[in-house]
Design a protein around this motif. Structure first.
Motif, short mmCIF file in Angstrom:
data_model
loop_
_atom_site.label_atom_id
_atom_site.label_comp_id
_atom_site.label_asym_id
_atom_site.label_seq_id
_atom_site.Cartn_x
_atom_site.Cartn_y
_atom_site.Cartn_z
N MET A 39 4.07 5.70 -11.92
CA MET A 39 4.92 6.53 -11.08
C MET A 39 4.08 7.51 -10.27
SD MET A 39 8.34 7.26 -13.31
CE MET A 39 7.77 7.10 -14.99
N GLY A 40 3.06 8.06 -10.89
CA GLY A 40 2.17 8.98 -10.19
C GLY A 40 1.38 8.28 -9.10
N VAL A 41 0.93 7.08 -9.35
CA VAL A 41 0.17 6.32 -8.36
C VAL A 41 0.99 6.12 -7.09
CG1 VAL A 41 -0.73 3.99 -7.86
CG2 VAL A 41 -1.39 5.15 -9.96
N PHE A 42 2.25 5.74 -7.25
CA PHE A 42 3.08 5.49 -6.07
C PHE A 42 3.56 6.78 -5.42
CE2 PHE A 42 3.17 1.21 -7.82
CZ PHE A 42 3.01 0.46 -6.66
N ALA A 43 3.65 7.86 -6.19
CA ALA A 43 4.08 9.14 -5.63
C ALA A 43 2.95 9.80 -4.83
CB ALA A 43 4.53 10.07 -6.75
N GLU A 44 1.71 9.58 -5.25
CA GLU A 44 0.58 10.28 -4.64
C GLU A 44 -0.15 9.49 -3.56
OE1 GLU A 44 -1.82 11.15 -8.04
OE2 GLU A 44 -0.29 12.45 -8.93
N ASN A 45 0.13 8.21 -3.42
CA ASN A 45 -0.61 7.36 -2.48
C ASN A 45 0.34 6.58 -1.59
OD1 ASN A 45 -3.39 7.70 -3.63
ND2 ASN A 45 -2.39 6.84 -5.42
N SER A 46 -0.22 6.07 -0.49
CA SER A 46 0.57 5.16 0.33
C SER A 46 0.75 3.87 -0.47
CB SER A 46 -0.15 4.86 1.65
OG SER A 46 -1.28 4.04 1.42
N GLU A 47 1.71 3.07 -0.07
CA GLU A 47 2.00 1.84 -0.81
C GLU A 47 0.77 0.93 -0.90
OE1 GLU A 47 6.00 -0.64 -1.17
OE2 GLU A 47 5.02 -0.95 0.75
N LEU A 48 0.04 0.80 0.18
CA LEU A 48 -1.14 -0.06 0.18
C LEU A 48 -2.23 0.47 -0.73
CD1 LEU A 48 -1.45 -1.19 3.91
CD2 LEU A 48 -0.79 -2.57 1.93
N GLN A 49 -2.43 1.78 -0.73
CA GLN A 49 -3.44 2.37 -1.60
C GLN A 49 -3.06 2.24 -3.07
OE1 GLN A 49 -3.30 6.27 0.19
NE2 GLN A 49 -5.38 6.05 0.99
N ALA A 50 -1.78 2.29 -3.34
CA ALA A 50 -1.30 2.25 -4.72
C ALA A 50 -1.41 0.86 -5.34
CB ALA A 50 0.15 2.73 -4.76
N VAL A 51 -1.44 -0.18 -4.52
CA VAL A 51 -1.44 -1.55 -5.03
C VAL A 51 -2.62 -1.81 -5.97
CG1 VAL A 51 -1.67 -3.99 -4.40
CG2 VAL A 51 -0.10 -2.52 -3.14
N GLY A 52 -3.81 -1.48 -5.54
CA GLY A 52 -5.00 -1.72 -6.35
C GLY A 52 -4.94 -0.97 -7.68
N GLU A 53 -4.56 0.29 -7.63
CA GLU A 53 -4.46 1.08 -8.85
C GLU A 53 -3.36 0.53 -9.76
OE1 GLU A 53 -4.68 5.42 -8.68
OE2 GLU A 53 -5.25 5.20 -6.57
N ALA A 54 -2.26 0.13 -9.18
CA ALA A 54 -1.15 -0.41 -9.96
C ALA A 54 -1.56 -1.68 -10.69
CB ALA A 54 0.06 -0.68 -9.06
N LEU A 55 -2.25 -2.56 -9.98
CA LEU A 55 -2.72 -3.81 -10.61
C LEU A 55 -3.59 -3.51 -11.82
CD1 LEU A 55 -3.65 -6.04 -7.56
CD2 LEU A 55 -1.93 -6.54 -9.29
N GLU A 56 -4.52 -2.57 -11.66
CA GLU A 56 -5.43 -2.23 -12.76
C GLU A 56 -4.71 -1.59 -13.93
OE1 GLU A 56 -8.57 0.11 -11.08
OE2 GLU A 56 -9.25 -1.51 -9.79
N LEU A 57 -3.62 -0.89 -13.65
CA LEU A 57 -2.87 -0.24 -14.73
C LEU A 57 -2.03 -1.22 -15.54
CD1 LEU A 57 -1.60 3.05 -13.06
CD2 LEU A 57 -3.13 2.88 -15.02
N ILE A 58 -1.35 -2.14 -14.88
CA ILE A 58 -0.38 -2.97 -15.60
C ILE A 58 -0.87 -4.34 -16.04
CG2 ILE A 58 1.64 -1.79 -14.68
CD1 ILE A 58 1.99 -4.06 -12.68
N PHE A 59 -2.02 -4.78 -15.50
CA PHE A 59 -2.57 -6.07 -15.88
C PHE A 59 -4.00 -5.90 -16.37
CE2 PHE A 59 0.40 -7.29 -12.33
CZ PHE A 59 1.34 -7.95 -13.12
N SER A 60 -4.44 -6.80 -17.22
CA SER A 60 -5.84 -6.79 -17.68
C SER A 60 -6.73 -7.17 -16.50
CB SER A 60 -6.03 -7.79 -18.82
OG SER A 60 -5.96 -9.11 -18.33
N PRO A 61 -8.02 -6.78 -16.53
CA PRO A 61 -8.94 -7.17 -15.45
C PRO A 61 -9.00 -8.69 -15.26
CG PRO A 61 -9.95 -5.49 -16.84
CD PRO A 61 -8.66 -5.89 -17.51
N GLU A 62 -8.94 -9.43 -16.34
CA GLU A 62 -8.98 -10.89 -16.24
C GLU A 62 -7.76 -11.42 -15.51
OE1 GLU A 62 -9.14 -9.25 -19.27
OE2 GLU A 62 -11.30 -9.36 -19.53
N ASP A 63 -6.59 -10.86 -15.82
CA ASP A 63 -5.36 -11.31 -15.16
C ASP A 63 -5.32 -10.90 -13.70
OD1 ASP A 63 -4.41 -12.66 -17.37
OD2 ASP A 63 -3.15 -11.00 -18.07
N VAL A 64 -5.85 -9.71 -13.37
CA VAL A 64 -5.92 -9.28 -11.96
C VAL A 64 -6.75 -10.29 -11.18
CG1 VAL A 64 -6.79 -7.53 -10.37
CG2 VAL A 64 -5.58 -6.83 -12.44
#
Length: 101
Positions: A39-64
């Protein structure tokens, strides 16, 4: 005396859900801390900037890596599709999409 209510039975301590993308199955991190960070990632960043951080938060590096390397008919995954994956994963975690049992 203060009122007391036991909500333990309403809480969920289950394992992480799985999202299926074609032949790929990836685990979605669903713990409360991760979702608060999301929630903080999307609140503090533009949608495009948040994508990379979101991926790293919710998926393992291997799955990303597997998600980003996905292709269909020789074409790579679009940025819009990547957002769809993130949104679908969040909906699954938040209970908006119950998924298959």
């Amino acid at each position: 005396m203060a009122k007391k209510i036991n909500i333990t039975d309403k809480l969920n301590f289950e394992s992480n859900p799985i999202i299926v993308i074609g032949d790929l199955e990836v685990e979605v991190k669903s713990d409360a801390e991760t979702m608060l960070r999301m929630m903080g990632v999307f609140a503090e960043n533009s949608e495009l900037q948040a994508v990379g951080e979101a991926l790293e938060l919710i998926f393992s590096p291997e799955d990303v890596e597997k998600i980003c390397k996905m292709e269909k008919d020789g074409k790579k995954l679009s940025a819009n599709s990547l957002m769809t994956i993130i949104q679908s994963a969040m909906e699954l975690v938040m209970g908006e999409d119950k998924g298959e049992q």
